[in-house]
Design a protein around this motif. Sequence first.
Motif, mmCIF file in Angstrom:
data_model
loop_
_atom_site.group_PDB
_atom_site.id
_atom_site.type_symbol
_atom_site.label_atom_id
_atom_site.label_comp_id
_atom_site.label_asym_id
_atom_site.label_seq_id
_atom_site.Cartn_x
_atom_site.Cartn_y
_atom_site.Cartn_z
ATOM 1 N N SER A 1 73.909 20.881 139.129
ATOM 2 C CA SER A 1 72.764 20.463 139.941
ATOM 3 C C SER A 1 71.664 19.903 139.047
ATOM 4 C CB SER A 1 72.216 21.659 140.725
ATOM 5 O OG SER A 1 71.604 22.581 139.831
ATOM 6 N N ARG A 2 70.725 19.239 139.659
ATOM 7 C CA ARG A 2 69.577 18.699 138.925
ATOM 8 C C ARG A 2 68.832 19.832 138.234
ATOM 9 N NH1 ARG A 2 64.159 17.289 139.072
ATOM 10 N NH2 ARG A 2 63.707 15.164 138.404
ATOM 11 N N GLU A 3 68.667 20.946 138.935
ATOM 12 C CA GLU A 3 67.975 22.113 138.365
ATOM 13 C C GLU A 3 68.706 22.628 137.126
ATOM 14 O OE1 GLU A 3 67.244 26.670 139.646
ATOM 15 O OE2 GLU A 3 66.549 25.167 141.094
#
Length: 56
Positions: free
Chosen positions: A38-40
């Motif tokens: 994920s981006r996170e």
Amino acid sequence: MTHSARDRSFGNARYARKVFESLVTRQADRLSRHTTPSREELLQLVPEDFSATSLT
């Protein structure tokens, strides 16, 4: 800044860069086990990334 003007609190940018690059490499190794991080996850360093990094 001359060498004589440096005191005990003078920083070493080369050391800081090497530590950061080591952390990013460990993050990349960790995330390579994910099919779609994920981006996170891509933006976050976690304790596992620090555990093998020598800060001495």
